[in-house]
Design a protein around this motif. Structure first.
Motif, PDB file in Angstrom:
ATOM      1  N   THR A 134       1.130  -1.798   0.308  1.00 36.51           N
ATOM      2  CA  THR A 134      -0.126  -0.375  -0.211  1.00 36.51           C
ATOM      3  C   THR A 134       0.698   0.737  -0.131  1.00 36.51           C
ATOM      4  OG1 THR A 134      -0.409  -0.127   2.629  1.00 36.51           O
ATOM      5  CG2 THR A 134      -1.811  -1.448   1.562  1.00 36.51           C
ATOM      6  N   GLY A 135       1.366   1.199   0.409  1.00 39.86           N
ATOM      7  CA  GLY A 135       3.091   2.501   0.289  1.00 39.86           C
ATOM      8  C   GLY A 135       2.779   3.307   1.607  1.00 39.86           C
ATOM      9  N   LEU A 136       2.824   4.566   1.696  1.00 35.57           N
ATOM     10  CA  LEU A 136       2.973   5.891   2.857  1.00 35.57           C
ATOM     11  C   LEU A 136       1.358   6.425   2.082  1.00 35.57           C
ATOM     12  CD1 LEU A 136       6.581   6.506   3.466  1.00 35.57           C
ATOM     13  CD2 LEU A 136       5.448   4.678   4.591  1.00 35.57           C
ATOM     14  N   SER A 137       0.959   5.927   1.573  1.00 35.35           N
ATOM     15  CA  SER A 137       0.002   6.770   0.968  1.00 35.35           C
ATOM     16  C   SER A 137      -0.915   7.059   1.571  1.00 35.35           C
ATOM     17  CB  SER A 137      -0.380   6.792   0.163  1.00 35.35           C
ATOM     18  OG  SER A 137      -1.279   5.718  -0.879  1.00 35.35           O
ATOM     19  N   GLY A 138      -1.969   6.044   2.310  1.00 36.64           N
ATOM     20  CA  GLY A 138      -3.229   6.205   3.573  1.00 36.64           C
ATOM     21  C   GLY A 138      -2.548   5.844   4.350  1.00 36.64           C
ATOM     22  N   GLY A 139      -3.471   5.196   5.284  1.00 38.46           N
ATOM     23  CA  GLY A 139      -3.826   4.021   6.133  1.00 38.46           C
ATOM     24  C   GLY A 139      -3.738   3.239   6.333  1.00 38.46           C
TER      25      GLY A 139
END
Length: 471
Positions: A134-139
């Motif tokens: 998911t990466g760092l874009s959200g929760g």
């Protein structure tokens, strides 16, 4: 390099700072980060927290000083240190049984403590995998149902092979540090891991404070509501003060035996108790803003860390990265405590059988691995096996719960009671007073506490633990 005043031929802490960090590492562990927030949540918040602080001062700190004193005077493993003080006091050397209970308790605790350490490793892996996806874009856990997130722990419990494997990994890491000795292993773990732990704890707490429901948390944790201070809550607070300092497992007796004569053990015990309590409070301030901001309940009990918090990370920016850092922090604390627990029976076995450290720790770790494997499998393949089910106290419990109950409700309180009685009533007064580093007035207060307050409070924990229906 041995500390000034240390006897030659015996490994000692290289400095007072090293001892303090190691002692804090021994005390600070899952009891602070897992048990304290869950106990605070289950017992109504502020009334429990404020009485807990009171108990640390009046019960935890006096027993902590007592254990350290025994080790520093005896300069040997826990049973031998008690035996030396008894002999010098003209008392029966059978008093060493009190430390023997602690050694046995430490061995049992480390066997299932490493199982829980394996859970921490599992969640580090889970969040690392989620960060890749998911990466760092959200929760964290984007697009996943909350029930699916909370099912991660039961899913782990159902996988016997993974549970055993993670336990082995955590135990091996612990063994490596203990096998390298005091200055070359245990001290290295403390001096590197504890500062890293505190940096992560403060960083995640600040993140939680500014990104979560901080005011609601402060009201919850520090608003005293007298009607909530029931007998059950008070006993829970006494027990938490006792367990969070890792008393009753002879850990501080063992660590105290590596302390030089130039160290003021009263002052260092105070620092350890203060640090331990601060970590527990910070854990609450770290956990609850996240939980409240996500609209979750604070009374999840033992599932608070491993189920409620991962769910809460779903709604936080960079939730996967925060989850990784959080469980690394928990892992550091768990490792320094498991190292201290494994050191206790290793030191005893090395002296009793005249074994090299590497051999002694190998023997102890092998025994712990056997019990740990049975504990890990008690959640799955051996879930129907209740080894002590014929006793009411252990009815319906698998091996993991049996070991937890046997140590926390029986061995640890018994060992701490005997420690208080031994130093309060049996040990020669001049011998004890020369070791404390306290002023005459504080010595009298400490003596009153370990003679009366500590044994009675710990006896209450013991009785309620055996007969919970009393409350």
């Amino acid at each position: 390099m041995a500390a000034t005043g240390a006897s030659s031929g015996k490994d000692h802490w290289s400095s007072r700072t090293a001892f303090i960090l190691a002692a804090i590492g021994s005390a600070v562990g899952l009891g602070n980060l897992w048990r304290f927030p869950s106990e605070a949540g289950a017992n109504g918040g502020g009334a429990f927290v404020l009485f807990y602080i009171f108990c640390v001062v009046l019960i935890g700190l006096p027993v902590l000083l007592s254990e350290t004193l025994i080790g520093r005077h005896g300069q040997a493993d826990a049973p031998e240190s008690v035996r030396r003080i008894a002999r010098e006091s003209g008392a029966a050397t059978q008093w060493s049984i009190l430390a023997g209970l602690g050694v046995f308790a430490a061995f049992l605790v480390v066997s299932f403590y490493c199982v829980v350490g394996g859970w921490v490793l599992y969640y580090i892996g889970v969040f690392c995998n989620d960060l890749v996806q998911t990466g760092l874009s959200g929760g964290a856990f984007q697009g996943r149902d909350p029930a699916e997130i909370e099912a991660l722990l039961p899913g782990l419990f159902g996988n016997g092979g993974l549970m055993v494997g993670l336990n082995v990994v955590f135990l091996l890491i612990t063994l490596i540090f203990v096998a390298r000795g005091i200055s070359g292993g245990i001290e290295v773990a403390a001096t590197w891991l504890m500062p890293a732990f505190f940096v992560l704890l403060v960083a995640i707490t600040l993140y939680s404070v500014f990104g979560g429901a901080f005011q609601q948390t402060m009201n919850y944790l520090f608003t005293f509501e007298p009607e909530k201070l029931t007998g059950e809550v008070m006993l829970a607070a006494v027990g938490q003060a006792f367990f969070s300092l890792s008393l009753g497992v002879a850990g501080m007796i063992t660590y105290g035996s590596y302390v030089g004569r130039d160290v003021n053990i009263a002052a260092t015990s105070g620092i350890v108790a203060l640090a331990d309590t601060t970590v527990a409070l910070l854990a609450g301030i770290c956990f609850f803003p996240i939980i409240f901001a996500a609209g979750l309940s604070p009374d999840a009990g033992p599932g608070l860390m491993f189920q409620t918090l991962p769910h809460a990370f779903q709604s936080m920016p960079a939730g996967s990265l925060v989850g990784i850092l959080f469980f690394f922090m928990v892992g550091f604390a768990a490792l320094t405590s498991s190292v201290a627990l494994l050191e206790v029976p290793t030191a005893w076995l090395s002296r009793a059988l005249k074994l090299r450290r590497g051999v002694a720790v190998g023997v102890v770790a092998t025994g712990a691995l056997v019990l740990g494997t049975l504990s890990a499998l008690s959640f799955n393949l051996l879930s129907a096996w209740h080894p002590l089910g014929f006793f009411p106290l252990f009815e319906g419990q698998g091996m993991f719960d049996v070991l937890d109950t046997f140590t926390s409700k029986l061995l640890m309180p018994m060992g701490a009671i005997l420690t208080s009685v031994f130093l309060g009533w049996v040990a020669e007064r001049r011998l004890v007073n020369s070791e404390t580093g306290l002023s005459p007035a504080m010595q009298r207060l400490w003596l009153f506490l370990i003679r009366w307050v500590c044994p009675l409070a710990l006896l209450a924990i013991l009785i309620v633990g055996i007969f919970p229906s009393i409350l």
